[in-house]
Scaffold this motif. Structure first.
Motif, PDB file in Angstrom:
ATOM      1  N   UNK A 111       0.841  -1.201   0.000  1.00 39.24           N
ATOM      2  CA  UNK A 111       0.000   0.000   0.000  1.00 39.24           C
ATOM      3  C   UNK A 111       0.872   1.246   0.000  1.00 39.24           C
ATOM      4  N   UNK A 112       0.647   2.136  -0.974  1.00 42.02           N
ATOM      5  CA  UNK A 112       1.438   3.359  -1.111  1.00 42.02           C
ATOM      6  C   UNK A 112       1.101   4.326   0.026  1.00 42.02           C
ATOM      7  N   UNK A 113       2.121   4.786   0.748  1.00 37.87           N
ATOM      8  CA  UNK A 113       1.922   5.748   1.836  1.00 37.87           C
ATOM      9  C   UNK A 113       2.864   6.946   1.704  1.00 37.87           C
ATOM     10  N   UNK A 114       3.468   7.133   0.517  1.00 30.87           N
ATOM     11  CA  UNK A 114       4.334   8.301   0.300  1.00 30.87           C
ATOM     12  C   UNK A 114       3.511   9.568   0.488  1.00 30.87           C
ATOM     13  N   UNK A 115       4.056  10.513   1.241  1.00 29.63           N
ATOM     14  CA  UNK A 115       3.339  11.767   1.507  1.00 29.63           C
ATOM     15  C   UNK A 115       1.945  11.477   2.051  1.00 29.63           C
ATOM     16  N   UNK A 116       1.871  10.677   3.108  1.00 29.45           N
ATOM     17  CA  UNK A 116       0.576  10.215   3.613  1.00 29.45           C
ATOM     18  C   UNK A 116      -0.314  11.335   4.123  1.00 29.45           C
ATOM     19  N   UNK A 117       0.288  12.444   4.567  1.00 32.50           N
ATOM     20  CA  UNK A 117      -0.509  13.601   4.977  1.00 32.50           C
ATOM     21  C   UNK A 117       0.273  14.883   4.732  1.00 32.50           C
ATOM     22  N   UNK A 118      -0.460  16.006   4.808  1.00 30.99           N
ATOM     23  CA  UNK A 118       0.111  17.325   4.568  1.00 30.99           C
ATOM     24  C   UNK A 118      -0.303  18.268   5.680  1.00 30.99           C
ATOM     25  N   UNK A 119       0.474  19.337   5.878  1.00 33.42           N
ATOM     26  CA  UNK A 119       0.050  20.437   6.741  1.00 33.42           C
ATOM     27  C   UNK A 119      -0.281  21.607   5.822  1.00 33.42           C
ATOM     28  N   UNK A 120      -1.504  22.124   5.982  1.00 35.38           N
ATOM     29  CA  UNK A 120      -1.991  23.225   5.156  1.00 35.38           C
ATOM     30  C   UNK A 120      -2.187  24.495   5.976  1.00 35.38           C
ATOM     31  N   UNK A 121      -1.999  25.616   5.318  1.00 32.27           N
ATOM     32  CA  UNK A 121      -2.313  26.933   5.881  1.00 32.27           C
ATOM     33  C   UNK A 121      -3.527  27.472   5.129  1.00 32.27           C
ATOM     34  N   UNK A 122      -4.481  28.007   5.880  1.00 34.71           N
ATOM     35  CA  UNK A 122      -5.678  28.624   5.302  1.00 34.71           C
ATOM     36  C   UNK A 122      -6.375  27.710   4.295  1.00 34.71           C
ATOM     37  N   UNK A 126      -0.392  24.563   0.747  1.00 32.56           N
ATOM     38  CA  UNK A 126       0.437  23.464   1.237  1.00 32.56           C
ATOM     39  C   UNK A 126       1.705  24.014   1.874  1.00 32.56           C
ATOM     40  N   UNK A 127       1.963  23.623   3.134  1.00 31.04           N
ATOM     41  CA  UNK A 127       3.193  24.073   3.806  1.00 31.04           C
ATOM     42  C   UNK A 127       4.251  22.973   3.834  1.00 31.04           C
ATOM     43  N   UNK A 128       3.847  21.707   4.024  1.00 35.64           N
ATOM     44  CA  UNK A 128       4.825  20.622   4.022  1.00 35.64           C
ATOM     45  C   UNK A 128       4.126  19.279   3.852  1.00 35.64           C
ATOM     46  N   UNK A 129       4.893  18.315   3.370  1.00 37.32           N
ATOM     47  CA  UNK A 129       4.450  16.925   3.257  1.00 37.32           C
ATOM     48  C   UNK A 129       4.916  16.163   4.490  1.00 37.32           C
ATOM     49  N   UNK A 130       4.309  15.005   4.733  1.00 33.43           N
ATOM     50  CA  UNK A 130       4.869  14.124   5.752  1.00 33.43           C
ATOM     51  C   UNK A 130       6.235  13.654   5.256  1.00 33.43           C
ATOM     52  N   UNK A 131       7.078  13.166   6.163  1.00 29.19           N
ATOM     53  CA  UNK A 131       8.486  12.954   5.821  1.00 29.19           C
ATOM     54  C   UNK A 131       8.860  11.567   5.306  1.00 29.19           C
ATOM     55  N   UNK A 132       8.006  10.586   5.484  1.00 24.79           N
ATOM     56  CA  UNK A 132       8.347   9.254   4.977  1.00 24.79           C
ATOM     57  C   UNK A 132       7.844   9.096   3.558  1.00 24.79           C
ATOM     58  N   UNK A 133       8.682   8.541   2.694  1.00 23.53           N
ATOM     59  CA  UNK A 133       8.291   8.287   1.304  1.00 23.53           C
ATOM     60  C   UNK A 133       8.433   6.803   1.080  1.00 23.53           C
ATOM     61  N   UNK A 134       7.363   6.075   1.439  1.00 19.87           N
ATOM     62  CA  UNK A 134       7.451   4.617   1.382  1.00 19.87           C
ATOM     63  C   UNK A 134       6.084   4.010   1.131  1.00 19.87           C
ATOM     64  N   UNK A 135       6.112   2.738   0.872  1.00 22.19           N
ATOM     65  CA  UNK A 135       4.881   1.959   0.870  1.00 22.19           C
ATOM     66  C   UNK A 135       4.935   1.042   2.086  1.00 22.19           C
ATOM     67  N   UNK A 147       1.612   1.533  10.368  1.00 22.10           N
ATOM     68  CA  UNK A 147       2.592   2.346   9.657  1.00 22.10           C
ATOM     69  C   UNK A 147       2.608   3.734  10.302  1.00 22.10           C
ATOM     70  N   UNK A 148       3.779   4.240  10.651  1.00 18.71           N
ATOM     71  CA  UNK A 148       3.871   5.567  11.261  1.00 18.71           C
ATOM     72  C   UNK A 148       4.513   6.560  10.301  1.00 18.71           C
ATOM     73  N   UNK A 149       4.101   7.810  10.430  1.00 18.14           N
ATOM     74  CA  UNK A 149       4.667   8.896   9.631  1.00 18.14           C
ATOM     75  C   UNK A 149       4.662  10.158  10.497  1.00 18.14           C
ATOM     76  N   UNK A 150       5.434  11.142  10.109  1.00 14.18           N
ATOM     77  CA  UNK A 150       5.590  12.348  10.919  1.00 14.18           C
ATOM     78  C   UNK A 150       6.026  13.502  10.027  1.00 14.18           C
TER      79      UNK A 150
END
Length: 188
Positions: A111-122, A126-135, A147-150
Motif C-alpha cells: 500500500x502506497x503511503x508516500x506523503x501520507x498527509x500534509x500540513x496546510x495553511x488557510x 500546502x506548507x509541508x508533506x509528511x516525511x516518509x516516502x514509502x509503501x 505504519x507511522x509517519x511524521x
C-alpha cells in the motif's frame, strides 16, 4: 505593592512585595535584557492534541484530533485549536512551529503511503508533506498492519491564519493519542 501608572491614570504595571511583575496588556521587550529567574507566559499559544478513537479518514479530509485534555500530555493553551474543525487559528501574527505524528492501521502489503498527509495553511496552501516516502511492507516499513509517519514545519502566520492536517489517501488513523497527535506553538 507598587503601581506604575500610565499618563491617563490607568495601571500599566504592578510589582508586588516579592518582586513579581504584572503587566495587564501587551509587553514589548527590545534590546538586551537579563533576568535572574524565568519568564513564564501561561497564555502563550500552544497545543498538543491527540487522535482518540480509531477512524477511517477520507483522502483530502482534515484530520480532527479530538483529545485535548490529560493529566500531563495533551493541552490547548488559549483554546486556539478547535476539536470541531481540526484547525489551529493563529491569535497573533508571528513565527510558529507545528509537528504531526500519525500511526495508520489495517495496512496491506504494498500500500502506497508516500506523503501520507500534509500540513496546510488557510485550507489550501500546502506548507509541508509528511516525511516518509514509502509503501507499507510488513516487517520492513511497519509491522502488523501499522505504519507511522511524521512531519514538522516552522512558518510565519498572520493573525487569524489557520493550520490543519489533511490526508493524502483514505486510511484508518489509529486512536492512540501517544502516536497520533498534532502540536504547535508560537515561537515569537
Amino acid at each position: 505593592v507598587q503601581n506604575i501608572k500610565h499618563t491617563n491614570g490607568t495601571t500599566a504595571q504592578t510589582i508586588d512585595s516579592s518582586g513579581n511583575t504584572t503587566v495587564p496588556k501587551n509587553l514589548t521587550v527590545s534590546g538586551n535584557s537579563t533576568q535572574s529567574g524565568f519568564v513564564t507566559k501561561p497564555d502563550h499559544p500552544s497545543f498538543k492534541v491527540g487522535f482518540n478513537g480509531s477512524a477511517s479518514v477520507s483522502a483530502g479530509a482534515t484530520v480532527i484530533f479530538n483529545h485535548t485534555a490529560s493529566s500531563s500530555t495533551h493541552f490547548n493553551r488559549g483554546n486556539h485549536y478547535s476539536t470541531s474543525t481540526g484547525q489551529f487559528t493563529a491569535p497573533v501574527g508571528g513565527i510558529y512551529f507545528f509537528g504531526v505524528s500519525m500511526i495508520f492501521m489495517s495496512m496491506s502489503d504494498g500500500q502506497n503511503m508516500a506523503d501520507s498527509f500534509y500540513i496546510y495553511k488557510n485550507v489550501s496552501t500546502l506548507m509541508t508533506y509528511s516525511h516518509r516516502r514509502a509503501e507499507y511492507v510488513n516487517g520492513y516499513t511497519g509491522n502488523g498492519g501499522y505504519y507511522t509517519d511524521y512531519c514538522h514545519v516552522t512558518t510565519e502566520l498572520s493573525a487569524d491564519d489557520t493550520v490543519e492536517v489533511k490526508l493524502q489517501y483514505t486510511a484508518t488513523v489509529h486512536g492512540n493519542t501517544n502516536y497520533s497527535y498534532f502540536h504547535g506553538f508560537l515561537v515569537g
